[in-house]
Design an enzyme around this catalytic site. Sequence first.
Site, PDB file in Angstrom:
ATOM      1  N   TYR A 114       0.832  -1.218   0.000  1.00  0.00           N
ATOM      2  CA  TYR A 114       0.000   0.000   0.000  1.00  0.00           C
ATOM      3  C   TYR A 114       0.861   1.260   0.000  1.00  0.00           C
ATOM      4  O   TYR A 114       0.698   2.135  -0.857  1.00  0.00           O
ATOM      5  CB  TYR A 114      -0.942  -0.007   1.208  1.00  0.00           C
ATOM      6  CG  TYR A 114      -1.919   1.148   1.199  1.00  0.00           C
ATOM      7  CD1 TYR A 114      -3.058   1.096   0.397  1.00  0.00           C
ATOM      8  CD2 TYR A 114      -1.709   2.282   1.966  1.00  0.00           C
ATOM      9  CE1 TYR A 114      -3.963   2.160   0.369  1.00  0.00           C
ATOM     10  CE2 TYR A 114      -2.603   3.347   1.941  1.00  0.00           C
ATOM     11  CZ  TYR A 114      -3.732   3.282   1.151  1.00  0.00           C
ATOM     12  OH  TYR A 114      -4.623   4.334   1.119  1.00  0.00           O
ATOM     13  N   LYS A 121       1.389   4.073  -3.201  1.00  0.00           N
ATOM     14  CA  LYS A 121       1.018   5.497  -3.131  1.00  0.00           C
ATOM     15  C   LYS A 121       2.240   6.379  -3.393  1.00  0.00           C
ATOM     16  O   LYS A 121       2.122   7.466  -3.958  1.00  0.00           O
ATOM     17  CB  LYS A 121       0.381   5.817  -1.775  1.00  0.00           C
ATOM     18  CG  LYS A 121      -0.962   5.121  -1.532  1.00  0.00           C
ATOM     19  CD  LYS A 121      -2.045   5.563  -2.524  1.00  0.00           C
ATOM     20  CE  LYS A 121      -3.403   4.991  -2.165  1.00  0.00           C
ATOM     21  NZ  LYS A 121      -4.475   5.402  -3.085  1.00  0.00           N
TER      22      LYS A 121
HETATM   23  P1  NAP Z   1     -13.341   2.187  -0.060  1.00  0.00           P
HETATM   24  O1  NAP Z   1     -14.569   2.643   0.621  1.00  0.00           O
HETATM   25  O2  NAP Z   1     -12.897   0.775   0.094  1.00  0.00           O
HETATM   26  O3  NAP Z   1     -13.485   2.562  -1.594  1.00  0.00           O
HETATM   27  C1  NAP Z   1     -12.564   2.118  -2.550  1.00  0.00           C
HETATM   28  C2  NAP Z   1     -13.209   2.240  -3.896  1.00  0.00           C
HETATM   29  O4  NAP Z   1     -12.262   1.827  -4.893  1.00  0.00           O
HETATM   30  C3  NAP Z   1     -14.436   1.331  -4.051  1.00  0.00           C
HETATM   31  O5  NAP Z   1     -15.413   2.003  -4.791  1.00  0.00           O
HETATM   32  C4  NAP Z   1     -13.875   0.160  -4.843  1.00  0.00           C
HETATM   33  O6  NAP Z   1     -14.843  -0.527  -5.617  1.00  0.00           O
HETATM   34  C5  NAP Z   1     -12.922   0.916  -5.753  1.00  0.00           C
HETATM   35  N1  NAP Z   1     -11.994   0.045  -6.431  1.00  0.00           N
HETATM   36  C6  NAP Z   1     -11.091  -0.827  -5.939  1.00  0.00           C
HETATM   37  N2  NAP Z   1     -10.451  -1.456  -6.923  1.00  0.00           N
HETATM   38  C7  NAP Z   1     -10.967  -0.987  -8.092  1.00  0.00           C
HETATM   39  C8  NAP Z   1     -10.727  -1.245  -9.445  1.00  0.00           C
HETATM   40  N3  NAP Z   1      -9.820  -2.149  -9.843  1.00  0.00           N
HETATM   41  N4  NAP Z   1     -11.437  -0.554 -10.376  1.00  0.00           N
HETATM   42  C9  NAP Z   1     -12.352   0.358 -10.005  1.00  0.00           C
HETATM   43  N5  NAP Z   1     -12.652   0.628  -8.722  1.00  0.00           N
HETATM   44  C10 NAP Z   1     -11.958  -0.035  -7.788  1.00  0.00           C
HETATM   45  O7  NAP Z   1     -12.072   3.033   0.412  1.00  0.00           O
HETATM   46  P2  NAP Z   1     -11.819   4.618   0.565  1.00  0.00           P
HETATM   47  O8  NAP Z   1     -11.200   4.802   1.878  1.00  0.00           O
HETATM   48  O9  NAP Z   1     -13.022   5.393   0.187  1.00  0.00           O
HETATM   49  O10 NAP Z   1     -10.655   4.807  -0.522  1.00  0.00           O
HETATM   50  C11 NAP Z   1     -10.688   5.756  -1.563  1.00  0.00           C
HETATM   51  C12 NAP Z   1      -9.266   6.199  -1.850  1.00  0.00           C
HETATM   52  O11 NAP Z   1      -8.758   6.935  -0.721  1.00  0.00           O
HETATM   53  C13 NAP Z   1      -8.284   5.051  -2.075  1.00  0.00           C
HETATM   54  O12 NAP Z   1      -7.398   5.377  -3.122  1.00  0.00           O
HETATM   55  C14 NAP Z   1      -7.516   4.988  -0.749  1.00  0.00           C
HETATM   56  O13 NAP Z   1      -6.236   4.429  -0.904  1.00  0.00           O
HETATM   57  C15 NAP Z   1      -7.465   6.462  -0.403  1.00  0.00           C
HETATM   58  N6  NAP Z   1      -7.180   6.733   0.999  1.00  0.00           N
HETATM   59  C16 NAP Z   1      -8.015   6.279   1.970  1.00  0.00           C
HETATM   60  C17 NAP Z   1      -7.717   6.545   3.304  1.00  0.00           C
HETATM   61  C18 NAP Z   1      -8.609   6.060   4.411  1.00  0.00           C
HETATM   62  O14 NAP Z   1      -8.198   6.180   5.600  1.00  0.00           O
HETATM   63  N7  NAP Z   1      -9.808   5.537   4.137  1.00  0.00           N
HETATM   64  C19 NAP Z   1      -6.570   7.281   3.635  1.00  0.00           C
HETATM   65  C20 NAP Z   1      -5.744   7.727   2.628  1.00  0.00           C
HETATM   66  C21 NAP Z   1      -6.054   7.453   1.304  1.00  0.00           C
HETATM   67  P3  NAP Z   1     -15.639  -1.821  -5.037  1.00  0.00           P
HETATM   68  O15 NAP Z   1     -16.766  -1.290  -4.208  1.00  0.00           O
HETATM   69  O16 NAP Z   1     -16.087  -2.513  -6.288  1.00  0.00           O
HETATM   70  O17 NAP Z   1     -14.655  -2.614  -4.225  1.00  0.00           O
END
Ligand code: NAP
Length: 242
Positions: free
Chosen positions: A165, A169
Amino acid sequence: MTTQLISLITGANKGIGFEVARQLATLGHSIIIGARDEASGRQAAEKLRSNGHRAVHALIDVTDRVTADAAAKQIDIQFGRLDVLINNAGISIDARTVPSKLGLDILRRTFETNAFGAVTMIQSMLPLLLRSEGARIVNVSSGLGSLTQNCDPEYEFAAVKLLAYNSSKTALNAFTIQFSHELRNTNIKVNSADPGFTATDLNGHRGTRTVEQAAKVIVHLATLPASGPSGGFFDENGPIAW
Ligand code: NAP
């Protein structure tokens, strides 16, 4: 051609991506919900429409160039251009395995989505983005991708050393720099955003921030004025170290 701004968010069926879509819709943008799952993508677009917003769904698996190119065709037909691309889709599947024990399949799958997926999307959408008067690309990165923070024993998340991860990033941040340089003489700005530790499915809702807070920096970078920066890495308080 519509004067309403057209925004595509990948992985927008839930979590931070959906909230970014909702906030941009509230600002008046026409939203394209990128989702790899047809049903949840349609549902998310329908949810925005039921609140009076303009939203459609595009089937996009960021690891599959064919779906990205098909979405570009769809957007070309429906809108004729793209103003905002948010590379939000991401996965976190290290399961806290130490680097020496992590399977290369986990590393490869994570890079395919978190890093190479963004390149795929930018390459597929570039012709549409170049038709915008001022396009914005936001790569949704993480503070965990900051090499400076990873090296700092005082960093709040210093103990979170996820080989796949974190390094995916870091790679995404490197791509931000490379693309922003290539596009420096165009109207397209490319930046990385750190939304902070947010309660979503990605971390079993252990995050301490809300999706509303997380979306703020992403929406800010998606709506930068012409005088705004390109090729930077930001959280909601401003620039952060690579
Ligand atoms: P999340 O609720 O798990 O959402 C992730 C999204 O990415 C889901 O819609 C998932 O689709 C989609 N996804 C995964 N693989 C994919 C693919 N191959 N093609 C298209 N869509 C795909 O997580 P989130 O926290 O909202 O994450 C959103 C972004 O924020 C990510 O890039 C994550 O790394 C970043 N981020 C999150 C945090 C945190 O603390 N949550 C912190 C820093 C950065 P499905 O529903 O089909 O699985």
